[in-house]
Every structure is written in structure tokens, then in C-alpha cells.
Write an enzyme that holds these catalytic residues in place. Sequence first.
Site, PDB file in Angstrom:
ATOM      1  CG  ASP A  11     110.657  47.439 -77.762  1.00  0.00           C
ATOM      2  OD1 ASP A  11     109.420  47.567 -77.644  1.00  0.00           O
ATOM      3  OD2 ASP A  11     111.331  46.759 -76.967  1.00  0.00           O
ATOM      4  CB  SER A  12     109.361  50.353 -74.514  1.00  0.00           C
ATOM      5  OG  SER A  12     109.449  48.956 -74.289  1.00  0.00           O
ATOM      6  CB  CYS A  74     106.877  48.395 -79.048  1.00  0.00           C
ATOM      7  SG  CYS A  74     106.194  48.670 -77.402  1.00  0.00           S
ATOM      8  CD  GLU A 152     114.539  46.980 -71.382  1.00  0.00           C
ATOM      9  OE1 GLU A 152     115.425  47.829 -71.268  1.00  0.00           O
ATOM     10  OE2 GLU A 152     114.125  46.567 -72.494  1.00  0.00           O
ATOM     11  CB  CYS A 184     105.154  41.818 -74.859  1.00  0.00           C
ATOM     12  SG  CYS A 184     106.498  42.885 -74.299  1.00  0.00           S
ATOM     13  CG  HIS A 186     110.734  43.431 -73.615  1.00  0.00           C
ATOM     14  ND1 HIS A 186     110.151  44.485 -74.273  1.00  0.00           N
ATOM     15  CD2 HIS A 186     111.847  43.934 -73.019  1.00  0.00           C
ATOM     16  CE1 HIS A 186     110.874  45.579 -74.073  1.00  0.00           C
ATOM     17  NE2 HIS A 186     111.911  45.265 -73.315  1.00  0.00           N
TER      18      HIS A 186
END
Length: 265
Positions: A11-12, A74, A152, A184, A186
Site C-alpha cells: 500500500d502507499s 491500495c 498516516e 480506499c 485507509h
Amino acid sequence: MNRNAPIGIFDSGMGGLSVWRELRAQLPHESVVYLADGKNCPYGDRSPEEIAALTREAVEVLLAHGAKLIIVACNTATAMAIDFLREHYDIPFVGMEPAVKPAALATKSGTIGILATRAALAGGLFKATSHKYASVARILSAVGEGFVEAVEEGREGEPATVELVRAALEPMLREGADQIVLGCTHYPFLEAPLREVIGEREVTLVNPAPAVARRAKWLLEEADMLAEEGHKAECRFLTFADEDYRHRVEQKALEIAPKLEDKID
Ligand code: DGL
């Protein structure tokens, strides 16, 4: 290939841990190598070319660690790179599909909302899926501005994050959306602020992570590549950022999988 080789997840950043958690629950014997870019996150406002290049770089790292299957955890990277990956590499890939179908089939109000990054919403995958279900439900979409950064930076619980969530979600709720797709990886970490904004309304949050883990399990079963019974699973965490970030990813994994008994190295 060695059946006890790890599953790779990319994932990012930390969002893919929402998929990692499901994978650990469904396949506890599998070793997993998780690569969180962290250095180039967020991906959502980058160009398709940049996202595809970063995804290929990540896949090369996971292959160097012996991954037998890779989950692109992602939505943004899946939208920009999954076709290329499937064409160019021999191992199976699982990507994040926008969960429009289950939401469109479950809605009672006839209106569903999709929250995702700008790049994922602009990608062909989302457009094709939305087109397919446009006659089944009215599909509203919104970019989760600032959502990825909030996760994040560990700001999930702050009042400012509730306001970010409200800005994206409230217009959909006002239009009667009763299914909200978390497009997403996240976003499942923002469940508390999402619920706070939803309040008493009867709204379902659709998280595709369990279905993605089931798909990975099915593919490994089909290929007779599940780890041996009794294989001692190991989880590793890698990053393109620094050791401090890598450590935070590992800690977050430990927090969301408190019963994880396997060694984390
Ligand atoms: N977790 C990524 C996704 O599912 C976040 C993308 C980003 O870094 O903006 O789309």
C-alpha cells in the site's frame, strides 16, 4: 515455488493494514510481508504514471522477498497498475475492487455513496463498475480530502478529522445514501469519525477487505499453494521511508491484531 513463501501486501502507507488484518484472521498459517511505501504517500493526487511506477517498484521488492502472491492493498495503485502487473509477472495478484456491486444490491434507499481518492475515482475501474450498476442504484462519489493524511499521522480521533469526514460524507447522507463504500484502504481506520457523522441514521459502511482476503485464500487453494498446516507464520514490515515509519507501521499492526501470537521480526 515454496508453499510456505510469504504473501506480499503493498500500500502507499498504513491503509493496507486493514487488509492485512483480514488476511491474518482468515489465513493465520501464512507468512506475510507488508510493504508500506510511506515516502511517497499519499498517492491519490499523483499522476497515473507515477503511481504505476511506484507500484512496480514495490512489486519488485516483494518478489525479492519471495512473495508467492501479491495483494495490491491500495485502490489507487490497483486502478493504475493491476493490468500491467497481471500481464508482466507470473504470480497471482489480488487488487482492490471498488465494492459498488454489494452496495448497489443492498441499498434500500436506492442511493449509494463511494468515498475514495481522486486518482481512484478518475480511474477506469471505478468508472466501469459504476457504469455497470448505474441502473441498479444512484451512485454518488466524493474524495476523502485529508483522510489518508489523518490516518498516516494518527489523527483519527481528533475533532478536526471528524470535520474532514463530515465535509465528504454529509452531502451523500443528505441525498439519502444508505450504503457508503470505503473505496480506499485507509478509510476503515476512520470508522469512529464516520460513525460519529452518521449518527442515528441507518447506514452501512462497506469495507471490501474481507472479500479481498477471501479471494487471496481461494487463489492459493486453487493453486495448491497454501502454507503447510503448522507452518510458523512470520510477519515482516518494510517501507520506502525510514526506520521510524517502519516501526510505526509495525506498531499499528500489533494494535489491530492484539491476539497475534506469531513472531513479528
Ligand atoms: N490506501 C490507498 C488507497 O486504497 C490510499 C491512496 C493514497 O495514498 O492516496 O487508495
